[in-house]
Design a protein around this motif. Sequence first.
Motif, short mmCIF file in Angstrom:
data_model
loop_
_atom_site.label_atom_id
_atom_site.label_comp_id
_atom_site.label_asym_id
_atom_site.label_seq_id
_atom_site.Cartn_x
_atom_site.Cartn_y
_atom_site.Cartn_z
N LEU A 147 48.39 39.28 17.72
CA LEU A 147 49.73 39.64 17.23
C LEU A 147 50.54 38.41 16.89
O LEU A 147 51.25 38.38 15.88
CB LEU A 147 50.44 40.51 18.27
N ARG A 148 50.46 37.38 17.72
CA ARG A 148 51.17 36.14 17.40
C ARG A 148 50.61 35.50 16.13
O ARG A 148 51.35 34.96 15.30
CB ARG A 148 51.08 35.17 18.57
N ALA A 149 49.31 35.57 15.97
CA ALA A 149 48.67 34.96 14.81
C ALA A 149 49.09 35.61 13.49
O ALA A 149 49.06 34.96 12.45
CB ALA A 149 47.15 35.02 14.95
N THR A 150 49.49 36.88 13.52
CA THR A 150 49.96 37.50 12.28
C THR A 150 51.18 36.78 11.73
O THR A 150 51.35 36.68 10.51
CB THR A 150 50.28 38.99 12.49
N ALA A 151 52.03 36.26 12.63
CA ALA A 151 53.20 35.49 12.17
C ALA A 151 52.76 34.17 11.56
O ALA A 151 53.31 33.72 10.55
CB ALA A 151 54.15 35.24 13.34
N TYR A 152 51.74 33.53 12.15
CA TYR A 152 51.22 32.29 11.59
C TYR A 152 50.62 32.53 10.21
O TYR A 152 50.78 31.71 9.29
CB TYR A 152 50.16 31.68 12.50
N CYS A 153 49.94 33.65 10.06
CA CYS A 153 49.33 33.98 8.77
C CYS A 153 50.39 34.17 7.69
O CYS A 153 50.25 33.69 6.57
CB CYS A 153 48.47 35.23 8.90
N ASN A 155 42.11 41.46 4.68
CA ASN A 155 41.34 41.99 3.55
C ASN A 155 41.58 43.47 3.34
O ASN A 155 41.55 43.97 2.20
CB ASN A 155 39.84 41.74 3.75
N ARG A 156 41.85 44.20 4.43
CA ARG A 156 42.09 45.65 4.32
C ARG A 156 43.55 45.99 4.03
O ARG A 156 43.90 47.15 3.85
CB ARG A 156 41.67 46.33 5.63
N GLY A 157 44.41 44.97 4.00
CA GLY A 157 45.81 45.19 3.71
C GLY A 157 46.65 45.59 4.90
O GLY A 157 47.81 45.98 4.75
N HIS A 158 46.11 45.48 6.11
CA HIS A 158 46.87 45.85 7.31
C HIS A 158 47.81 44.74 7.76
O HIS A 158 48.81 45.01 8.45
CB HIS A 158 45.92 46.18 8.46
N VAL A 159 47.49 43.49 7.41
CA VAL A 159 48.27 42.32 7.82
C VAL A 159 48.51 41.46 6.59
O VAL A 159 47.63 41.35 5.72
CB VAL A 159 47.51 41.51 8.90
N VAL A 160 49.70 40.88 6.49
CA VAL A 160 50.02 39.97 5.39
C VAL A 160 49.57 38.57 5.75
O VAL A 160 49.94 38.03 6.81
CB VAL A 160 51.54 39.98 5.10
N GLY A 161 48.77 37.96 4.90
CA GLY A 161 48.31 36.61 5.18
C GLY A 161 47.39 36.11 4.09
O GLY A 161 47.08 36.81 3.13
N PRO A 162 46.92 34.89 4.24
CA PRO A 162 46.02 34.32 3.24
C PRO A 162 44.61 34.89 3.38
O PRO A 162 44.24 35.45 4.41
CB PRO A 162 46.02 32.82 3.60
#
Length: 429
Positions: free
Chosen positions: A104-110, A138-145
């Motif tokens: 969960l914390r990593a989603t903010a880093y992404c 890749n599935r669009g559940h999280v915003v990131g690179p």
Amino acid sequence: MKLLIACLLLPLFAFAQTTYLHCGRLITGTDEEVLTEHTLVVTDGRIAMVEAGYLEPTDSVAVIDLRAHTVLPGLIDLHVHVESQSSPTAYSERFTMDPADVALRATAYCRKTLEAGFTTVRDLGGSGVNVSLRDAINRGHVVGPRIFTAEKAIATTGGHADPSNGRNRELSFDAGPEAGVINGPEEAYKAVRTRYKNGADCIKITATGGVLSVAKDGSGPQFTDAELEAIVAAAKDYGMHTAAHAHGVEGMKRAIRAGITTIEHGSLMDEEAMALMIEHGTYYVPTLSAGKFVAEKAKIPGYFPPVIVPKALSIGAALQATFKQAYDRGVKIAFGTDSGVSPHGDNAGEFVYMVEAGVPPLEAIRTATVTAAEVLGMEAELGQLSVGFLADVVAVPGDPREDIGVMREVMFVMKEGVVMKNSPTSSRK
């Protein structure tokens, strides 16, 4: 407010099949010169046309006005750690955080990384949460690179990236190939195959000691020639390229001779190592940002455990001078920051440090576009704003040829044709 505006704009451009980007200055990644007054036509997530002038749209076409900006390919950082970030509490967090907390914390880093203009990253080692993050993005559940990940790095017993380091005897354990720790060629094969089974895209090894591991040695070699050759051979069997963390010169040379794809850090590289890299076509990923960061933080009492401080002060400070020598010698340079050591979202500071060392601005940008895409084997998809390539596009104010610092001020980010950030730009339909 800016974030709210960006979020409100997402549906508009996410569902428009064709978008015109009116670009004041355009760095395509292939042209030697910066183009002016061009239109990028994006259709179904890819670059459909690159046309001189500002094309007039039809009613069904969305237009994004970037006439006051420099537009360039989405940036690629070849050395990040998306699961964590350096802090005085980082060493205790492995005992206090569950995998869900890490994720969960990593989603903010992404998100920070993507909004800084880095649409693709190579994650070089974590707990395995990085694989789940890649898949969720890749599935669009999280915003990131877009993430290419090594899953867990491969080490030797007691070496940099041995997860049992730094523990008391009650909590320590004898890590093996499942945990990414090997001793001998047979275990090397098993560790690579385990990474493949667990979903890795590439293989990362720690060819020498490291600055931030809780161990005295930061530069000695940590693999035998036979172990290195087995790792590279096994990775090739599974279609994966390889990266070697390396500060000390002997471990670096062993990895280069074994056929490693990239050398990370290379702090104490000498002329012989540079010559070997040129001979073998090895890429150098310098991570100047991490060197600057650890050398600075080592001066703060209590920021790092005492065993780390002398390594950070000596090895971290050596990076920029080594990088300049390697660049002047003609070693192939690819962009990487080691973000996670240095803060996520500050990735573009690496461009500034490169230019300070004598790299022309457009060459520095090329390390994070065309060259980085080559390392990933994605040179036909990423790193260029050319017809048929994925529509990963970023824009910065001003002209990076005149002030490379504008690379830290990304105002617009598009990933596969979807606008992820659009700050002070105007848009019309």
